[in-house]
Design an enzyme around this catalytic site. Structure first.
Site, PDB file in Angstrom:
ATOM      1  N   HIS A 375       0.791  -1.228   0.000  1.00  0.00           N
ATOM      2  CA  HIS A 375       0.000   0.000   0.000  1.00  0.00           C
ATOM      3  C   HIS A 375       0.822   1.275   0.000  1.00  0.00           C
ATOM      4  O   HIS A 375       0.247   2.366   0.002  1.00  0.00           O
ATOM      5  CB  HIS A 375      -0.946   0.025   1.199  1.00  0.00           C
ATOM      6  CG  HIS A 375      -2.135  -0.856   1.025  1.00  0.00           C
ATOM      7  ND1 HIS A 375      -3.316  -0.433   0.470  1.00  0.00           N
ATOM      8  CD2 HIS A 375      -2.315  -2.159   1.314  1.00  0.00           C
ATOM      9  CE1 HIS A 375      -4.179  -1.431   0.431  1.00  0.00           C
ATOM     10  NE2 HIS A 375      -3.594  -2.500   0.946  1.00  0.00           N
ATOM     11  N   LYS A 564      -8.569  14.184   4.039  1.00  0.00           N
ATOM     12  CA  LYS A 564      -7.759  12.965   4.048  1.00  0.00           C
ATOM     13  C   LYS A 564      -6.855  13.065   5.272  1.00  0.00           C
ATOM     14  O   LYS A 564      -6.810  14.126   5.920  1.00  0.00           O
ATOM     15  CB  LYS A 564      -6.917  12.846   2.777  1.00  0.00           C
ATOM     16  CG  LYS A 564      -6.158  14.136   2.422  1.00  0.00           C
ATOM     17  CD  LYS A 564      -5.418  14.060   1.100  1.00  0.00           C
ATOM     18  CE  LYS A 564      -6.306  14.061  -0.124  1.00  0.00           C
ATOM     19  NZ  LYS A 564      -6.212  12.857  -0.921  1.00  0.00           N
ATOM     20  N   ARG A 565      -6.153  11.990   5.638  1.00  0.00           N
ATOM     21  CA  ARG A 565      -5.211  12.102   6.741  1.00  0.00           C
ATOM     22  C   ARG A 565      -4.235  13.258   6.488  1.00  0.00           C
ATOM     23  O   ARG A 565      -3.865  13.533   5.340  1.00  0.00           O
ATOM     24  CB  ARG A 565      -4.451  10.782   6.920  1.00  0.00           C
ATOM     25  CG  ARG A 565      -5.290   9.653   7.489  1.00  0.00           C
ATOM     26  CD  ARG A 565      -5.876  10.014   8.843  1.00  0.00           C
ATOM     27  NE  ARG A 565      -4.852  10.088   9.856  1.00  0.00           N
ATOM     28  CZ  ARG A 565      -4.612   9.172  10.779  1.00  0.00           C
ATOM     29  NH1 ARG A 565      -5.377   8.093  10.845  1.00  0.00           N
ATOM     30  NH2 ARG A 565      -3.648   9.326  11.660  1.00  0.00           N
ATOM     31  N   LYS A 570       0.912  14.383   1.393  1.00  0.00           N
ATOM     32  CA  LYS A 570      -0.367  14.737   0.782  1.00  0.00           C
ATOM     33  C   LYS A 570      -0.453  16.244   0.500  1.00  0.00           C
ATOM     34  O   LYS A 570      -1.347  16.706  -0.181  1.00  0.00           O
ATOM     35  CB  LYS A 570      -1.515  14.273   1.669  1.00  0.00           C
ATOM     36  CG  LYS A 570      -1.642  12.738   1.752  1.00  0.00           C
ATOM     37  CD  LYS A 570      -2.769  12.334   2.690  1.00  0.00           C
ATOM     38  CE  LYS A 570      -2.926  10.834   2.878  1.00  0.00           C
ATOM     39  NZ  LYS A 570      -3.672  10.167   1.787  1.00  0.00           N
ATOM     40  N   THR A 672      -8.288   6.863  -2.628  1.00  0.00           N
ATOM     41  CA  THR A 672      -9.644   6.416  -2.937  1.00  0.00           C
ATOM     42  C   THR A 672     -10.615   7.580  -2.725  1.00  0.00           C
ATOM     43  O   THR A 672     -11.699   7.584  -3.304  1.00  0.00           O
ATOM     44  CB  THR A 672     -10.081   5.234  -2.044  1.00  0.00           C
ATOM     45  OG1 THR A 672      -9.849   5.578  -0.667  1.00  0.00           O
ATOM     46  CG2 THR A 672      -9.298   3.975  -2.402  1.00  0.00           C
ATOM     47  N   LYS A 676     -14.192   8.785  -4.773  1.00  0.00           N
ATOM     48  CA  LYS A 676     -15.496   9.143  -4.192  1.00  0.00           C
ATOM     49  C   LYS A 676     -15.955  10.503  -4.727  1.00  0.00           C
ATOM     50  O   LYS A 676     -17.120  10.689  -5.080  1.00  0.00           O
ATOM     51  CB  LYS A 676     -15.408   9.213  -2.665  1.00  0.00           C
ATOM     52  CG  LYS A 676     -15.035   7.907  -1.987  1.00  0.00           C
ATOM     53  CD  LYS A 676     -14.663   8.147  -0.510  1.00  0.00           C
ATOM     54  CE  LYS A 676     -13.870   6.992   0.048  1.00  0.00           C
ATOM     55  NZ  LYS A 676     -13.168   7.336   1.318  1.00  0.00           N
TER      56      LYS A 676
HETATM   57  C1  LIG Z   1     -11.871   7.527   1.600  1.00  0.00           C
HETATM   58  C2  LIG Z   1     -11.385   7.855   2.938  1.00  0.00           C
HETATM   59  C3  LIG Z   1     -10.017   8.004   3.171  1.00  0.00           C
HETATM   60  C4  LIG Z   1      -8.980   7.900   2.077  1.00  0.00           C
HETATM   61  O1  LIG Z   1      -8.804   9.180   1.519  1.00  0.00           O
HETATM   62  P1  LIG Z   1      -7.553   9.524   0.566  1.00  0.00           P
HETATM   63  O2  LIG Z   1      -7.886  10.870   0.035  1.00  0.00           O
HETATM   64  O3  LIG Z   1      -7.543   8.479  -0.500  1.00  0.00           O
HETATM   65  O4  LIG Z   1      -6.344   9.509   1.424  1.00  0.00           O
HETATM   66  C5  LIG Z   1      -9.602   8.309   4.450  1.00  0.00           C
HETATM   67  N1  LIG Z   1     -10.490   8.468   5.465  1.00  0.00           N
HETATM   68  C6  LIG Z   1     -11.816   8.347   5.271  1.00  0.00           C
HETATM   69  C7  LIG Z   1     -12.735   8.557   6.419  1.00  0.00           C
HETATM   70  C8  LIG Z   1     -12.308   8.038   4.010  1.00  0.00           C
HETATM   71  O5  LIG Z   1     -13.636   7.898   3.832  1.00  0.00           O
END
Ligand SMILES: *Cc1c(COP(=O)(O)O)cnc(C)c1O
Length: 835
Positions: A375, A564-565, A570, A672, A676
């Site tokens: 990952h 995101k985190r 990032k 991911t 979304k």
């Molecule tokens: C989808 C999702 C992530 C992943 O987000 P990235 O932008 O791909 O890092 C992290 N936390 C939550 C709560 C999510 O729904």
């Protein structure tokens, strides 16, 4: 669903199990029974009790399906796959379970007849936050898709008592609060299955004995402490297909009576403290995303998961079969990152020590059943455990790893004779006596995959190149996805209704059907309806923001979102620099032809990650200055949404116009969140990184705002990176750095951002934020311009949704199955179940 039979009970009369009514009347009756008779509450009670009564009502309706699925999987010989993961970021389940059961309307009506509102009840479910971010959420999406594809896949994870911490913002700083998600009454979806309890060993010693019968060596793991692993099963329903798969979460419990001698000796405190130590194993989720923990308890958690899960599978096999000859033909294990990679050693231990197989046979079975998903390429995430720690906690698995390594290095030496440097590089045990878990996973698996095209290529060319040269056939790509049941049908009811009007609902199980709306991008009426849906969702998001932060977002502004985190790779910092740039333009009167913008941030920082926490503080301070400057007004708003989590994302992604996916090229394995947003009609501004590459491929460059250095350019620039040169060349950047340096955003908090300012100006900045600044600002300006042409923007938005079909985890799971697991979908018609 699992149950042990009282096989020798005489005269028992089994009854055929009947389905429960799915109509409004039956749902209403059951809801009232649970609310009034089981819980002893009434219609006017708090939403929480209504939620519980409704979950039991819903769970009842999953039960017969669950039992039928379990029965079908265990009659006849069929191949099954097991997804081993330290994280399952499930979020809420009520909405999703109603959707997949196909009883949303009936349930809504039943509640309506009682004067109750389903949506309001759904809101009182707490998130099951058993994961950090993308990796854990992916596991949850995978489970949903496997059940929908009717694949016999079981998830194995840990039932942490404390999930991901809750984030509060105080004076702009992140404050962590424990998430005692099980502490306010039971989790209504789980079923405890004490009859499948396993025993897991830690510590002690490994000793070899000569078998008196045939003279071969037997290993005994002696004087170990034992901890019980008690399974709790969570139902995972497929979409309207009768399949209900199982997510089995292990909970650590001290062995009953283990403390009796101590108790009798009067060391009551010692006994109780040992008990709670054993139970600490599943106490809390480690809150680090994409970085190693290196803690003893974490290694214990990993082994606890792996040992309990493999014993569960091996025991069920040996209960039904007399040999392990064809075990590999009927079982597949998928390792979600290296966290469960001890599975390689543990399966060897069970097969050799417990089942008496010889090493070669056991190794063949192990490598044929294990598959590993990588990952991340970030070096700080690569797990390495000190040999000494291993020896103390897991003496027998350590011996097995040494033997695996000895045989493996012989193979390397045969392939590249005299290349001792290569043997050193590839050794599972490194020169500092650390066990490299990624190497163990690769050596012990027949498949190694990355999670996006670019990422998989970088694995082969870089990090795992030695292994790729040895075993090119093991390496493959499986681009991530998200489940459209949660991330479109569930979270965006307005868009779902609009889509239904035009193309029906086949897309709920065949997302590529969304292609059919693409021609409507040219239809003025449709575009207007699309726009209205987006505005409705923006209102919903603005309400959340108002409630959480007190800031009012103008609905005519472009909602520009990065959630995101929080991590330096990032590059939330790059986004902040752009916000400061916009603010600076407003302040200096350069705001002609302006596009109003609301910039939303959200995300948790690992509690020990100081820089990430400072980034949160910076965002909040910038927000404070910008939002309170009357000269700025509606032109720019900045907010940090506290406690980003799955249920928040379900409101955020439908209400987003512009999705920020701006990591340094080569660093985000897939992402991911990007998918979304796209699925819900946001346009992406992003670098050529992770799955952004494939998103760009799908939508075309007219429907994507691309900027920044590409991966090879980043790597080349690393040799001679000079951030000062970017400042010198850019008036915009000088203005931004000037505001930061002058303390404009920390007037009464001198020096608090020095570290941040220093990091982005360092020639050693691994994320090269300043190198991408100018290109980012230019492309942001293009996005702002594009937003002013509503027709055009909506057209692009429709195209983004229309072309998001390939980013369904239904596609991802079909590929894992086709290339790795090779399972047959199981239809359940005609499977009889008894009670
Ligand atoms: C989808 C999702 C992530 C992943 O987000 P990235 O932008 O791909 O890092 C992290 N936390 C939550 C709560 C999510 O729904």
């Amino acid at each position: 669903m699992p149950s042990q039979t009282g096989a020798n009970r005489i005269g028992v009369v089994s009854k055929k199990l009947q389905n429960i009514g799915m109509d409004q009347e039956a749902i209403e009756a059951d809801f009232l029974k649970y609310l009034c008779h089981t819980l002893g509450r009434e219609i006017s009670s708090e939403d929480y009790y209504l939620f519980r009564a409704l979950s039991y009502t819903t769970r009842d309706r999953l039960m017969t399906h669950w039992k039928r699925t379990w029965t079908a999987y265990n009659q006849g010989k069929l191949k099954k796959a097991y997804y081993l993961s330290m994280e399952f970021l499930i979020g809420r389940s009520l909405t999703n379970n109603l959707l997949n059961l196909g009883i949303e309307d009936e349930t809504k009506q039943a509640l309506y007849a009682l004067g109750l509102d389903l949506e309001q009840i759904e809101e009182s479910e707490r998130d099951a936050g058993l994961g950090n971010g993308g990796l854990g959420r992916l596991a949850a999406c995978f489970m949903d898709s496997c059940a929908t594809l009717q694949l016999p896949v079981m998830g194995y994870g840990l039932r942490y008592e404390y999930g991901m911490f809750r984030q509060q913002i105080q004076n702009g700083y992140q404050v962590e609060e424990p998430d005692h998600w099980l502490g306010f009454g039971p989790y209504p979806w789980e079923v405890q299955r004490g009859e499948y309890t396993q025993v897991v060993k830690f510590g002690g010693q490994s000793r070899q004995y000569v078998d008196p019968v045939d003279g071969h060596l037997i290993a005994h793991w002696e004087h170990a402490e034992v901890v019980l692993a008690v399974p709790y099963d969570v139902p995972i329903p497929g979409y309207k297909n009768g399949t209900v798969n199982t997510l089995r979460l292990w909970w650590a419990m001290a062995k009953e009576g283990f403390d009796l001698s101590e108790f009798n000796a009067g060391s009551y405190h010692q006994a109780v403290s040992e008990k709670s130590q054993a139970e600490n194993i599943t106490r809390v989720l480690y809150p680090n995303d994409s970085s190693e923990n290196g803690k003893e308890l974490r290694l214990k958690q990993q082994y606890f998961l792996v040992s309990a899960s493999l014993q569960d599978v091996v025991q069920q096999w040996s209960d039904r079969h007399s040999s392990f000859d064809d075990f590999a033909e009927y079982n597949a294990f998928q390792l979600n990152d290296t966290h469960p990679s001890l599975a390689v050693a543990e399966l060897m231990r069970l097969l050799v020590d417990k089942e008496g197989l010889d090493w070669d046979k056991a190794w063949q079975i192990t490598t044929q059943t294990m598959a590993y998903t990588n990952h991340t390429l970030l070096p700080e995430a690569l797990e390495k455990w000190p040999k000494d720690l291993f020896l103390r906690l897991l003496p027998r698995p350590l011996e097995i790893i040494y033997e695996i390594n000895r045989r493996f290095l012989t193979e390397v030496a045969m392939r590249w004779p005299a290349d001792t440097e290569r043997q050193r590089r590839m050794s599972i045990v490194d020169e500092h006596d650390n066990i490299c878990m990624a190497y163990l996973a690769i050596v012990g698996s027949h498949s190694v995959n990355g999670v996006a095209e670019l990422h998989s290529t970088l694995l082969k060319d870089g990090l795992f190149n030695d292994f790729y040269q040895l075993w090119p056939e093991k390496f493959n790509n499986k681009t991530n996805g998200v489940t459209q049941r949660r991330w479109l049908a569930g979270c965006n009811p307005e868009l779902r209704a609009l889509l239904k009007q035009q193309i029906g609902e086949e897309w709920i199980t065949r997302l590529t059907d969304l292609k059919q709306i693409e021609p409507l991008a040219d239809n003025q009426d449709f575009r207007e309806q699309w726009y209205q849906v987006k505005q409705h969702n923006k209102k919903r998001l603005a309400d959340l923001v108002l409630h959480e932060t007190g800031v009012i977002l103008p609905l005519n502004s472009m909602f520009d979102v990065q959630v995101k985190r929080i991590h330096e790779y990032k590059r939330q910092l790059l986004n902040v620099l752009h916000v400061i740039h916009l603010y600076s333009r407003i302040k200096r009167g350069d705001a002609d032809n302006w596009t109003n913008r609301a910039v939303l941030f959200g995300g948790k920082a690992a509690p020990g990650y100081a820089m990430a926490k400072q980034i949160i503080k910076l965002i909040n301070n910038v927000a404070q200055v910008v939002n309170n400057d009357p000269q700025v007004g509606d032109r720019l708003k900045v907010v940090f949404i506290p406690n980003y989590r799955v249920s928040a994302m379900e409101v955020i992604c439908p209400g987003t116009d512009l999705s920020e996916q701006i990591s340094t090229a080569g660093k985000e394995a897939s992402g991911t969140g990007n998918m979304k947003f796209m699925m819900n009609g946001a346009l992406t501004i992003g670098t050529l990184d992770g799955a952004n590459v494939e998103i760009l491929d799908a939508v075309g460059k007219d429907n994507f705002f691309l900027f920044g250095l590409k991966t090879p350019e980043v790597e080349e620039l690393r040799q001679h990176y000079n951030p000062q040169s970017y400042i010198d060349q850019s008036y915009d950047l000088q203005a931004v750095m000037g505001l930061l340096n002058s303390g404009h955003f920390n007037q009464f908090e001198p020096g608090i951002f020095d570290e941040i300012i220093h990091s982005i100006q360092s020639p050693n900045d691994p994320w090269m934020t300043l190198a991408d600044f100018q290109s980012y600002v230019e492309v942001q300006a293009q996005a702002a311009q594009a937003y002013q042409n509503r027709d055009d923007w909506v057209r692009k938005s429709i195209i983004n949704t229309a072309r998001s079909g390939i980013f369904s985890t239904d596609r991802t799971m079909a590929q894992y199955n086709e290339d790795i697991w090779k399972l047959k979908p199981i239809e359940l018609d005609g499977v009889e179940i008894q009670c």
